[in-house]
Design a protein around this motif. Structure first.
Motif, PDB file in Angstrom:
ATOM      1  N   MET A 109       0.823  -1.205   0.000  1.00 45.11           N
ATOM      2  CA  MET A 109       0.000   0.000   0.000  1.00 45.11           C
ATOM      3  C   MET A 109       0.859   1.258   0.000  1.00 45.11           C
ATOM      4  N   HIS A 110       0.316   2.298  -0.618  1.00 46.85           N
ATOM      5  CA  HIS A 110       0.974   3.596  -0.584  1.00 46.85           C
ATOM      6  C   HIS A 110       0.857   4.177   0.819  1.00 46.85           C
ATOM      7  N   VAL A 111       1.925   4.827   1.288  1.00 43.07           N
ATOM      8  CA  VAL A 111       1.930   5.475   2.603  1.00 43.07           C
ATOM      9  C   VAL A 111       2.006   6.975   2.385  1.00 43.07           C
ATOM     10  N   SER A 112       0.988   7.698   2.834  1.00 37.87           N
ATOM     11  CA  SER A 112       0.976   9.146   2.636  1.00 37.87           C
ATOM     12  C   SER A 112       2.062   9.798   3.483  1.00 37.87           C
ATOM     13  N   ARG A 113       2.417  10.998   3.095  1.00 33.33           N
ATOM     14  CA  ARG A 113       3.446  11.732   3.845  1.00 33.33           C
ATOM     15  C   ARG A 113       3.016  11.977   5.281  1.00 33.33           C
ATOM     16  N   SER A 114       1.752  12.335   5.465  1.00 38.66           N
ATOM     17  CA  SER A 114       1.277  12.588   6.832  1.00 38.66           C
ATOM     18  C   SER A 114       1.279  11.307   7.658  1.00 38.66           C
ATOM     19  N   ALA A 115       1.017  10.157   7.019  1.00 35.65           N
ATOM     20  CA  ALA A 115       1.054   8.883   7.731  1.00 35.65           C
ATOM     21  C   ALA A 115       2.476   8.560   8.161  1.00 35.65           C
TER      22      ALA A 115
ATOM     23  N   ALA B  13       2.837  -0.831  11.264  1.00 32.72           N
ATOM     24  CA  ALA B  13       2.553  -0.887   9.830  1.00 32.72           C
ATOM     25  C   ALA B  13       1.539  -1.981   9.523  1.00 32.72           C
ATOM     26  N   ARG B  14       1.698  -3.139  10.129  1.00 33.08           N
ATOM     27  CA  ARG B  14       0.754  -4.238   9.891  1.00 33.08           C
ATOM     28  C   ARG B  14      -0.654  -3.867  10.347  1.00 33.08           C
ATOM     29  N   ASP B  15      -0.740  -3.238  11.517  1.00 34.46           N
ATOM     30  CA  ASP B  15      -2.061  -2.864  12.029  1.00 34.46           C
ATOM     31  C   ASP B  15      -2.686  -1.765  11.176  1.00 34.46           C
ATOM     32  N   ALA B  16      -1.877  -0.825  10.696  1.00 36.69           N
ATOM     33  CA  ALA B  16      -2.412   0.235   9.839  1.00 36.69           C
ATOM     34  C   ALA B  16      -2.947  -0.359   8.543  1.00 36.69           C
ATOM     35  N   ALA B  17      -2.223  -1.320   7.968  1.00 35.87           N
ATOM     36  CA  ALA B  17      -2.700  -1.978   6.751  1.00 35.87           C
ATOM     37  C   ALA B  17      -3.995  -2.734   7.018  1.00 35.87           C
ATOM     38  N   MET B  18      -4.085  -3.348   8.197  1.00 39.67           N
ATOM     39  CA  MET B  18      -5.304  -4.070   8.571  1.00 39.67           C
ATOM     40  C   MET B  18      -6.482  -3.104   8.699  1.00 39.67           C
TER      41      MET B  18
ATOM     42  N   ARG C  25      -9.499  10.629  19.813  1.00 43.34           N
ATOM     43  CA  ARG C  25      -9.598   9.215  19.460  1.00 43.34           C
ATOM     44  C   ARG C  25      -9.413   9.030  17.956  1.00 43.34           C
ATOM     45  N   ALA C  26      -8.861   7.887  17.598  1.00 42.87           N
ATOM     46  CA  ALA C  26      -8.795   7.551  16.177  1.00 42.87           C
ATOM     47  C   ALA C  26     -10.188   7.131  15.742  1.00 42.87           C
ATOM     48  N   PRO C  27     -10.612   7.500  14.545  1.00 43.55           N
ATOM     49  CA  PRO C  27     -11.968   7.168  14.098  1.00 43.55           C
ATOM     50  C   PRO C  27     -12.162   5.668  13.942  1.00 43.55           C
TER      51      PRO C  27
ATOM     52  N   ILE D 288      -2.446   4.223   2.992  1.00 37.37           N
ATOM     53  CA  ILE D 288      -2.434   4.356   4.446  1.00 37.37           C
ATOM     54  C   ILE D 288      -2.285   5.836   4.776  1.00 37.37           C
ATOM     55  N   GLY D 289      -3.274   6.368   5.483  1.00 40.45           N
ATOM     56  CA  GLY D 289      -3.257   7.779   5.845  1.00 40.45           C
ATOM     57  C   GLY D 289      -2.940   7.986   7.315  1.00 40.45           C
ATOM     58  N   ARG D 290      -2.899   9.253   7.693  1.00 38.54           N
ATOM     59  CA  ARG D 290      -2.574   9.577   9.084  1.00 38.54           C
ATOM     60  C   ARG D 290      -3.535   8.943  10.067  1.00 38.54           C
ATOM     61  N   ASP D 291      -4.837   9.020   9.783  1.00 44.78           N
ATOM     62  CA  ASP D 291      -5.813   8.480  10.717  1.00 44.78           C
ATOM     63  C   ASP D 291      -5.686   6.963  10.856  1.00 44.78           C
ATOM     64  N   ASP D 292      -5.193   6.299   9.822  1.00 44.01           N
ATOM     65  CA  ASP D 292      -4.959   4.856   9.919  1.00 44.01           C
ATOM     66  C   ASP D 292      -3.825   4.560  10.894  1.00 44.01           C
TER      67      ASP D 292
END
Length: 259
Positions: free
Chosen positions: A39-45, A174-179, A211-213, A223-227
């Motif tokens: 997955m692409h990872v945004s700069r903010s992420a 990283a794994r949890d963000a992808a999930m 809180r994270a949404p 993958i964005g910052r909120d992820d």
């Protein structure tokens, strides 16, 4: 262009600039994520993940410094790391590193297989496939910068353990963000807050603004910052460390582009 973060004073994590995520560069963060997901990872992420990792390592170093100070020492040793984790359960992160490091081998106990035979200690992998343990050396420079920013020095074995913990923690993040991206959000089943016996319960966790949404927006390829924030709530207990990590990650990404 995002301004360069200011160098913090040597007075501990409470006064360090939350914008100082330079010990763990976004380029290094993205390299770790590439080992885990296409997955692409945004700069903010990337900045958020760097900030969270920095917050966790800063707290561990601060706990180790306190342990060393209790013995009138300035240089940190692996025993200080064990003392820091023993005093604060929130610091028990990157636990896949524990079986690899001699520092933690005594804590993990002897392993037995299904037939009751002792499982020998894990040897260093010769696989060419990247992993958190194999790639831990990538964090040495960042760990040393972080130690310096906290006014601390450490023996090589302590630096090695901080390397490993940072690498494993960020890999798990990283794994949890992808999930979270694949699942369309983080599934919440309540919050567990560790409390020592005889101590009063801490105040309720963060207000909803921190809180994270639970449900995410955007495509399933980025993958964005909120992820990252959602993955942080999975990786860290619902205590002060998680609150600080989320707050500092938000502040570190306020002026960061999403791309």
């Amino acid at each position: 262009m995002t301004a360069q973060p200011a160098r913090p004073e040597r007075s501990g994590p409470e006064t360090a600039s939350v914008m100082d995520v330079s010990p763990f560069k976004p380029s290094l963060v993205k390299a770790v994520f590439r080992d885990v997901t296409p997955m692409h990872v945004s700069r903010s992420a990337a900045w958020a993940a760097a900030s969270v990792t920095r917050t966790v390592l800063t707290e561990i170093i601060d706990g180790a410094r306190r342990a060393a100070a209790a013995e009138a020492r300035k240089k940190l040793i692996p025993g200080d790391l064990l003392s820091a984790i023993d005093r604060n359960v929130e610091l028990e992160v990157g636990d896949k590193w524990y079986n690899h490091s001699p520092t933690f081998r005594g804590l993990t106990g002897v392993l037995y297989d299904a037939e009751g035979v002792i499982v020998p200690s894990r040897k260093r992998s010769r696989s060419r496939k990247p992993s958190a343990v194999v790639g831990a050396h990538r964090f040495e420079a960042g760990v040393k910068k972080l130690l310096w920013s906290q006014g601390a020095t450490a023996v090589p074995a302590m630096v090695r353990d901080l390397d490993g913990i940072a690498s494993v923690f960020l890999t798990d993040l990283a794994r949890d963000a992808a999930m979270v991206v694949r699942g369309g959000g983080v599934k919440r089943f309540g919050t567990v807050t560790p409390v020592m016996s005889g101590e009063p319960a801490p105040p309720p966790f963060l207000n909803d603004s921190l809180r994270a949404p639970s449900a995410r927006r955007g495509d399933r390829r980025t993958i964005g910052r909120d992820d990252i924030l959602a993955a942080t709530t999975i990786q860290l207990f619902g205590g002060n460390l998680r609150q600080r990590a989320l707050t500092e990650a938000r502040e570190a990404t306020q002026n960061t582009s999403a791309g």
